[in-house]
Design a protein around this motif. Sequence first.
Motif, mmCIF file in Angstrom:
data_model
loop_
_atom_site.group_PDB
_atom_site.id
_atom_site.type_symbol
_atom_site.label_atom_id
_atom_site.label_comp_id
_atom_site.label_asym_id
_atom_site.label_seq_id
_atom_site.Cartn_x
_atom_site.Cartn_y
_atom_site.Cartn_z
ATOM 1 N N THR A 83 -9.199 -34.980 -6.637
ATOM 2 C CA THR A 83 -8.498 -33.835 -6.046
ATOM 3 C C THR A 83 -7.309 -34.256 -5.182
ATOM 4 O O THR A 83 -6.353 -33.479 -5.051
ATOM 5 N N SER A 84 -7.333 -35.454 -4.624
ATOM 6 C CA SER A 84 -6.217 -35.851 -3.758
ATOM 7 C C SER A 84 -4.921 -35.958 -4.563
ATOM 8 O O SER A 84 -3.891 -35.409 -4.157
ATOM 9 N N SER A 85 -4.957 -36.628 -5.696
ATOM 10 C CA SER A 85 -3.747 -36.733 -6.521
ATOM 11 C C SER A 85 -3.347 -35.374 -7.077
ATOM 12 O O SER A 85 -2.165 -35.029 -7.115
ATOM 13 N N SER A 86 -4.320 -34.602 -7.481
ATOM 14 C CA SER A 86 -4.040 -33.292 -8.049
ATOM 15 C C SER A 86 -3.384 -32.375 -7.014
ATOM 16 O O SER A 86 -2.401 -31.679 -7.312
ATOM 17 N N ARG A 87 -3.889 -32.378 -5.819
ATOM 18 C CA ARG A 87 -3.314 -31.528 -4.767
ATOM 19 C C ARG A 87 -1.910 -31.972 -4.375
ATOM 20 O O ARG A 87 -1.057 -31.134 -4.036
ATOM 21 N N LEU A 88 -1.658 -33.267 -4.408
ATOM 22 C CA LEU A 88 -0.298 -33.747 -4.139
ATOM 23 C C LEU A 88 0.664 -33.263 -5.218
ATOM 24 O O LEU A 88 1.823 -32.941 -4.934
ATOM 25 N N CYS A 89 0.198 -33.189 -6.455
ATOM 26 C CA CYS A 89 1.029 -32.636 -7.537
ATOM 27 C C CYS A 89 1.339 -31.166 -7.269
ATOM 28 O O CYS A 89 2.470 -30.719 -7.463
#
Length: 165
Positions: free
Chosen positions: A21-27
């Motif tokens: 979720t961390s990478s996804s939320r940064l996107c």
Amino acid sequence: MTQAMNDREIRTDRMRFVKNTSSSRLCYLAILLNVLYFISIYKSDVGSWYYQILVGGSIVYNLLFMLMAFLASEGVKNYQANFSWLLYALGILQVARIFILPMQAHQAVIKIGSAETVVMQTPQFIRCVVYLAGSAACLIAAAVINQRKAAALARHTGMIGKEAA
């Protein structure tokens, strides 16, 4: 085995069942910053300067950017390392965009009536640069996080496969 190693191994093992979720939320944040950027650009109506092919290309690019960034956000949720390269490319393109439309609009002077004015005033230019740079930073951070997590998960999955054999 020390407690710290055991905790790290458990966290890595959890990645098999939990989304990134961390990478996804940064996107998602990068997409939001891009939306703020193009709202700032497209709400401007300074003479006819914005009625050119460059702005049309920018609109098409914004649509493609949001599509590709969303696609990458879905890919990085599953720790797919290849999507990191897409995120790096999108981040670099966001930085390059600073020197295209915002820079040209900030340097362009047009005549409206008898007065000359700059197409993009300095506060709007700074806002646009912050939006694009922030978007690029989010994309590159998402790529780095995803690469690290995907590599750790691949190593861990490989070790599990060896132990099972």
